[in-house]
Design a protein around this motif. Structure first.
Motif, PDB file in Angstrom:
ATOM      1  N   GLU B  16      45.621 -28.177  61.519  1.00 20.35           N
ATOM      2  CA  GLU B  16      46.009 -26.785  61.742  1.00 20.35           C
ATOM      3  C   GLU B  16      45.281 -25.826  60.804  1.00 20.35           C
ATOM      4  OE1 GLU B  16      50.217 -26.122  61.599  1.00 20.35           O
ATOM      5  OE2 GLU B  16      50.672 -27.727  62.999  1.00 20.35           O
ATOM      6  N   SER B  60      44.819 -21.593  60.034  1.00 26.35           N
ATOM      7  CA  SER B  60      44.227 -20.892  61.178  1.00 26.35           C
ATOM      8  C   SER B  60      44.961 -21.127  62.494  1.00 26.35           C
ATOM      9  CB  SER B  60      42.748 -21.269  61.313  1.00 26.35           C
ATOM     10  OG  SER B  60      42.565 -22.639  61.106  1.00 26.35           O
ATOM     11  N   HIS B  61      45.597 -22.285  62.650  1.00 20.66           N
ATOM     12  CA  HIS B  61      46.333 -22.528  63.892  1.00 20.66           C
ATOM     13  C   HIS B  61      47.834 -22.370  63.682  1.00 20.66           C
ATOM     14  CE1 HIS B  61      42.635 -23.776  65.805  1.00 20.66           C
ATOM     15  NE2 HIS B  61      42.387 -24.513  64.750  1.00 20.66           N
ATOM     16  N   GLY B  62      48.217 -21.694  62.616  1.00 24.30           N
ATOM     17  CA  GLY B  62      49.630 -21.433  62.358  1.00 24.30           C
ATOM     18  C   GLY B  62      49.827 -19.958  62.097  1.00 24.30           C
ATOM     19  N   CYS B  63      50.181 -19.605  60.868  1.00 23.32           N
ATOM     20  CA  CYS B  63      50.504 -18.203  60.558  1.00 23.32           C
ATOM     21  C   CYS B  63      49.261 -17.360  60.302  1.00 23.32           C
ATOM     22  CB  CYS B  63      51.427 -18.148  59.345  1.00 23.32           C
ATOM     23  SG  CYS B  63      50.665 -18.782  57.838  1.00 23.32           S
ATOM     24  N   ARG B  64      48.073 -17.983  60.294  1.00 22.07           N
ATOM     25  CA  ARG B  64      46.793 -17.297  60.101  1.00 22.07           C
ATOM     26  C   ARG B  64      46.655 -16.687  58.697  1.00 22.07           C
ATOM     27  NH1 ARG B  64      45.296 -13.116  63.547  1.00 22.07           N
ATOM     28  NH2 ARG B  64      47.394 -12.565  64.207  1.00 22.07           N
TER      29      ARG B  64
END
Lengths: 197, 91, 1001
Positions: B16, B60-64
């Motif tokens: 992620e 990057s694939h979560g809260c950014r």
């Protein structure tokens, strides 16, 4: 009105409640009819209270959680970002526009944060059944052991290499948000995966 | 595959995240006043050490959100994670 | 010769269900529960393959994953065959067909076996040494070497089997279902921990499951009876998952492990269909308990590789578990007590044991005494010095060992036998521990490497941790498990355990013979055919590091990764070099523990799911119109729309002409779109783009170029000011995600003071782009209320509009140089709006065009494509786009780099236009450009970045980057191709409508 087109299947589903219901040994997957989705961002206390005032909802500030009222659910995405969506479809167009414009006027234009319509940015897919987490674990590295039993839990993660937002609506019932352009592929993958559950 | 404790979202799989190189390199406020060498120091020079290193990571694939990590590059042990703007918890 | 070597009173094999299978074309029978190896042995087939180098006959040697010899090819269909599978791990099923590998024409008569007679001529590294010279002969050698290289045959067709992946998260993972693993799993489960227990066999219980011996009892029961009761109790735990036929392949950091579960490999052929064959489990465990046990070592002596020579513990499993006699007259050869367990088992099953040859002086442990009581003959302080029999062992030669153990003395005894069990002690399976980064320590007493330090939350218990006696295994496993899990399980306290204790230990890595060493064949690595002599030769030739010796001799480099050979190789190296084994270290154990199929690694990421695909809202329309698609990142974009058997060139020429002559329509939905709001957006845009943004009026659009800090062009696009604090940025299709991430990076880390919020809306909007002189007329039919006059709606501006009550945004921007409009509308309605535009344009011959035509049209205008005409080394100045760099702005990303000594060099590669001397000659993209053709070596000045035949100019045009290109305008250059050299002239980058008249046509 121009035709509304689903990203997932080549059928016109104006006035159809849900499509593509797949029944596979305790697993139901369906696309949820397009409902209003808004992305709101902001950092200040004024931002939070303005949203609360307009929507009668307290935005969740705890990570991976959500809040909900009669009309709207708010998902935590990051410390300054939330996804709001309507719980059900009413007169598409009018009521939604009023909410969006009201928020835009009082948040964005008053420099409290941003309000962005993302209704079509995401396709919302409802998955329910006892085998739902087995389906997810076929392509998702997230640990659902606690999430499963926590109503209202939210997670942004990857499913089959695709970004998704997963919302635990009820035990063994989730809503999954995926970006529209990815949705047909993910849908196809989910249906294929369901064969092996 | 690491298990990374995002300071905002909690423990998540490495897939992620994306790595963003060495941490605590501040962009000069007045780049135009720097010599070529000074600017090159900011732009190109990185430590890349074997041992405890301070790094930037993005969920990057979560809260950014971007955050910092203290990682030992010799055994991949993550000693700490902390938010942007916070002081490193370890020297 | 009787073919049935099966005893009848067996508890594990269902002798009522007979299974037929084929081996090397011959139909044979076995029973449910057999492995291919046990069924072959029951049919008295030992010879199953030929060795790799010398083609010596080889037989089944073990009963598990460490098998070096019984490597077979599975499946009858050569297109779907599977090579290099271990007969000892293949469960028998109806319809199984297997064949020997590495032999031709057959395993019984193998032409390659001639290598055996030449073997003195094929020492270690023979191939390295021989085929080095003369260098130009390699072409010749290669043909023959390739023909004889490799094991088995690869399938030629795609794998039809289905494979799957699954993630698993647990509190405790126990690897290995032997006695310690079972106790550990039960302890964890009892304490409410979410536990997974896995074992690569089809049942739990390990070797204890068939250990029925007076010398090994727990609470007055045989240990096999006790373990069976324990296994039964495991079923009551809901929080315990048991996975059999599941082999742990890899143990990575952060307790991330991969395991392969065999789901259908054991099923009959007709039951396998449409089911997942194997599943790869991706496991994240909070704690890991390794209980993988130990494996028996062979002994290294002359001709120790004949068919019929089997590890002693395997002979025991074959008789006790499978009910198969490995021979009728069996001899045993050992340096430790465990061979006596085999002797007793054989004796109890009525198989006569010739004798036990033991290298130790007389020893008096419980088990040895029991063997003696049964009348089993023992040759103390003796060694097997040679074996006889070509395709199967028929006798052994026994001699006494000298007092210093370096030679053999006295009279030679010849003992006839049809099977020899060998036992060289035990090696803990520490592979997983070391894979995870754990460090080993060496125990001198019995020459074993044991787990020492680990950074991870894990322990090793049982014999993989060096406990080999039953009472120690139980006592220590319980203690370690309780401490590790921080629990106190007292189930296993006060067990009454009877366990034979080994008293005397002795080890000789390379056993002496009466024949000189150089004339013996003491095999170390059975699969790669390397002998102790090869290792000694390597040392004589100067190799010192174990890693080098391994690669030079290929010891331990076969598909079994040297599971049986590594310890002896180390021992012999240490002995020869005169160093201590513990100091020498080991070679690295790398995943996977046993070979994985490609299928299970790939899982279901095949075919349709090989890669993610993204589709635009209008995708189905393009499909209906028979468009060819191009992959742009993960997007499927319409490339061109051939009509009536047009080829690509014809279609693109037609589309390009139509777009300029009347009207074209393009699906531009893939462009990245970022919604930007906040009070500091204009300052933010000033910092991220090279040009100035402060004065952009509401309702206006502007093109921007984004650089990296190094000054190189990163992305470009048009940004529109929607309202006071609200902008919409577009990015390139491929750059969308990276641009958003980069901008977020700056906002979060460098400029947190800016009040700016970014939200991706790429998927929210579909984009219909209409261009051409008739585009205004078409748009006016689609949105009649909109004033399209140049005064009200000029180039580079935007309007909000409604199409049938749905809000949309119309931008008047152009990437083709034509009058052009882009309609952004919610994706769900985009297809219908597209169709509406298409219908409205029919009168004007509106022509759908794809990405290829779009590229051609913009090249006519000299517009760059970031990523095609730029490659991360081009500054805006290099692109001749100096006009877009604001001179007034104090700073923007990459500004300082634009006047570094390197970026201001005049002879940098710069973007130019190229015209070919012959207007019909189309250059190849990527072709190199040179100034002189007769100079050697030829100096490459640059290359072609874009090239097309322009139907609107009726000539070939190209863009290129050329060193110092700006100053070379008008000069001739050459593009040398394979069969010809093309003459070109450097020109301006704009080929069409330099005055931009068409924008307002």
């Amino acid at each position: 009105m121009p035709n509304w087109n689903s990203a997932i299947k080549k059928i016109d589903i104006n006035n159809v409640a849900s499509v593509n219901v797949k029944h596979h040994s305790e697993l139901f997957i369906s696309e949820v009819e397009p409902i209003m989705k808004l992305n709101v961002r902001g950092k200040s206390r004024d931002f939070l209270s303005m949203i609360g005032k307009i929507l009668n909802i307290i935005l969740p500030t705890e990570a991976n959680t959500s809040t909900t009222n009669e009309h709207i659910t708010a998902l935590w995405l990051s410390p300054d970002e939330w996804l709001l969506f309507k719980n059900n479809v009413t007169n598409r167009g009018t009521e939604e526009t009023i909410i969006e414009e009201n928020l835009y006027k009082n948040i964005s234009q008053k420099k409290l944060g941003s309000v962005t319509n993302v209704s079509d940015q995401f396709v919302m897919i409802n998955i329910q059944g006892q085998n739902l987490y087995e389906l997810l674990s076929s392509g998702c590295p997230f640990n659902f052991n606690d999430f499963k039993n926590k109503k209202g839990a939210v997670s942004q993660t990857l499913l089959n290499h695709t970004d998704v937002i997963i919302y635990n609506e009820e035990i063994n019932k989730i809503n999954l948000f995926v970006r529209r352009s990815f949705s047909a592929h993910l849908w196809s993958w989910m249906n294929d995966s369901a064969r092996f559950i | 595959m690491f298990l990374i404790n995002c300071p905002y979202c909690g423990e998540r799989d490495q897939s992620e995240f994306s790595a963003g190189g060495e941490a605590h390199i501040v962009r000069p406020k007045q780049p135009t006043e720097l010599s070529d060498n000074q600017w090159a120091e900011f732009l190109f020079m990185r430590k890349n050490i074997k041992g405890v290193q301070f790094e930037r990571w993005n969920h990057s694939h979560g809260c950014r959100k971007w955050f910092n990590m203290v990682r030992d590059t010799s055994n991949d042990k993550i000693h700490a994670v902390y938010k942007m703007g916070e002081k490193p918890p370890i020297k | 010769m009787s073919k049935n070597l099966r005893i009848t009173n067996n508890r594990f094999i269902d002798q009522t269900s007979k299974i037929s299978f084929k081996f090397d074309g011959k139909t044979l029978y076995g029973f449910k529960g057999d492995t291919l190896a046990s069924a072959l042995l029951a049919n008295n087939i030992h010879l199953v393959g030929r060795s790799f180098k010398y083609h010596r006959p080889r037989g089944i040697m073990t009963c598990g994953s460490e098998e070096p010899n019984a490597i077979v090819q599975l499946g009858k269909d050569p297109s779907m065959t599977e090579p290099n599978t271990r007969a000892t791990e293949i469960e028998l099923y109806e319809g199984l067909e297997a064949s020997s590998q590495n032999c031709w024409p057959s395993v019984n008569f193998d032409i390659g076996a001639i290598n055996n007679f030449f073997s003195p001529l094929i020492p270690a590294a023979f191939y390295y040494k021989t085929f080095m010279w003369p260098a130009n002969f390699w072409k010749l050698y290669e043909y023959f070497i390739r023909k004889s290289a490799g094991l088995g045959k690869s399938p030629s067709q795609p794998d039809k089997d289905i494979y799957d992946h699954r993630y698993l998260h647990c509190d405790v993972l126990v690897v290995g279902g032997g006695i310690s693993g079972i106790m550990a799993a039960k302890t964890a489960a009892k304490n409410n921990l979410n536990t997974v227990l896995m074992d690569d066999k089809n049942t739990l219980g390990g070797t204890t499951l068939f250990q029925q011996n007076e010398c090994f009892k727990i609470n007055n029961s045989y240990s096999n009876e006790w373990i069976k009761k324990e296994i039964k109790t495991l079923n009551s735990f809901k929080n315990l998952t048991i996975k059999t036929r599941t082999s742990l392949a890899a143990y990575h950091s952060y307790n991330y492990l991969l395991a392969r579960e065999n789901l259908t490999d054991h099923l009959d052929l007709n039951e396998k269909k449409d089911k997942i064959r194997q599943r790869l489990w991706k496991i994240r465990a909070k704690k890991v308990i390794i209980a993988t046990g130990a494996m028996e070592r062979p002994l290294i002596f002359n001709n120790n590789d004949r068919p019929g020579i089997i590890l002693s513990s395997s002979i025991k499993k074959y008789i006790d578990y499978y009910g198969v006699k490995c021979g009728k007259k069996i001899s045993l050869f050992t340096n430790n007590d465990s061979a006596y367990e085999t002797a007793i088992s054989l004796n109890n099953s009525g198989v006569s044991v010739n004798s036990v040859v033991d290298i130790r002086d007389k020893t008096n442990s419980l088990i040895v005494k029991q063997a003696e009581k049964l009348g089993i003959k023992i040759h103390w302080k003796s060694s097997v010095v040679n074996t006889n029999g070509y395709k199967k062992i028929n006798s052994i030669e026994i001699m006494k060992l000298s007092d210093d153990n370096t030679a053999t003395v006295g009279k030679k005894i010849i003992e006839e036998c049809d099977c020899l069990g060998i036992s060289g002690g035990w090696t803990p399976r520490v592979h997983l521990f070391t894979q995870s980064g754990g460090k080993l320590k060496f125990r001198d007493e019995d020459n074993v490497f044991l787990p020492d330090k680990s950074e991870l939350d894990q322990i090793s218990i049982g014999s993989c941790n060096g406990d080999f006696e039953l009472d120690e295994v139980i006592k220590n496993s319980v203690k370690l498990t309780n401490n590790f899990l921080k629990v106190n399980n007292n189930d296993y306290e006060n067990l009454e355990i009877i366990s034979s204790k080994e008293i005397d230990k002795k080890n000789i890595w390379l056993l002496p013979s009466d024949i000189p060493l150089g004339k013996t064949k003491p095999f170390l690595d059975f699969q790669n055919d390397s002998t102790a002599n090869d290792v000694k030769l390597a040392l004589r030739e100067g190799f010192k590091s174990i890693e080098h010796v391994k690669r030079y001799t290929t010891t331990g480099m076969a598909t079994d990764q040297g599971k049986l050979s590594n310890m002896h190789a180390l021992g012999i190296i240490a002995e020869t070099a005169g160093v201590k084994m513990g100091e020498l270290g080991t070679t690295t154990f790398r995943p996977p523990y046993t070979p994985l199929t490609f299928g299970v690694i790939v899982g279901r990421n095949v075919g349709e799911f090989f890669d993610i695909t993204r589709k635009t809202p209008m995708h189905d329309w393009h499909v209906d119109k028979k468009a060819e698609f191009e992959n742009v990142g993960q997007w499927k974009r319409a490339w061109y729309y051939p009509i009536d058997n047009e080829n690509m060139h014809e279609a693109v020429q037609r589309e390009s002409k139509a777009a300029r002559d009347s009207a074209g329509i393009l699906d531009a939905s893939t462009l990245g779109k970022i919604d930007i709001q906040g009070s500091d957006v204009s300052e933010f845009l000033n910092r991220v783009y090279t040009n100035a943004w402060s004065k952009l009026e509401i309702g206006k659009c502007r093109y921007g170029l984004m650089l990296n800090e190094d000054g190189m062009v990163y992305d470009d696009g048009v940004t529109t000011r929607l309202s006071e604090n609200h902008y919409l940025m577009t990015t390139t299709t491929g750059g969308a995600a990276n641009v958003l991430s980069k901008l977020e990076d700056y906002l979060q880390t460098e400029w947190p003071e800016l009040d700016v919020y970014l939200t991706s809306v790429t998927d929210h909007y579909g984009t219909v782009s209409i261009c051409g002189p008739n585009s205004k007329k078409i748009l006016s039919k689609v949105i009649p209320d909109l004033d399209l006059s140049d005064k009200e709606f000029p180039h580079m501006s935007f309007k909000n509009a409604l199409i049938d009550n749905i809000k949309c945004r119309v931008m008047r921007i152009s990437f083709t140089g034509e009058l052009s409009y882009e309609i952004n509308i919610q994706s769900s309605y985009a297809k219908s709006v597209w169709e509406k535009c298409f219908d409205a344009g029919k009168k004007f011959n509106i022509t759908p065009y794809g990405t290829e035509t779009m590229h051609l049209l913009r090249a006519e205008k000299g517009f760059i494509i970031a990523g095609q005409d730029t490659d991360g080394t081009m500054t805006p100045v290099d692109l001749q786009m100096d006009w877009i760099i604001s001179k007034k702005k104090y700073d923007f990303i990459g500004k300082r780099s634009l006047y570094r000594s390197d970026t201001i060099r005049e002879d940098r590669k710069q973007l130019v236009g190229l015209l070919t001397e012959d207007p019909n000659e189309i250059l190849e993209e990527g072709a190199q450009i040179v100034g002189k053709t007769n100079k050697q070596p030829t100096e490459m000045l640059g290359h072609v970045t874009s090239s097309y035949f322009s139907p609107n100019l009726n000539k070939s045009i190209a863009l290129a980057v050329i060193r110092n290109g700006k100053k070379l305008k008008g000069q001739k250059m050459f593009v040398p191709m394979k069969n010809k050299t093309i003459s070109v002239t450097i020109t301006d980058t704009v080929f069409l409508d330099k005055e931009n008249k068409r924008l307002n046509a």
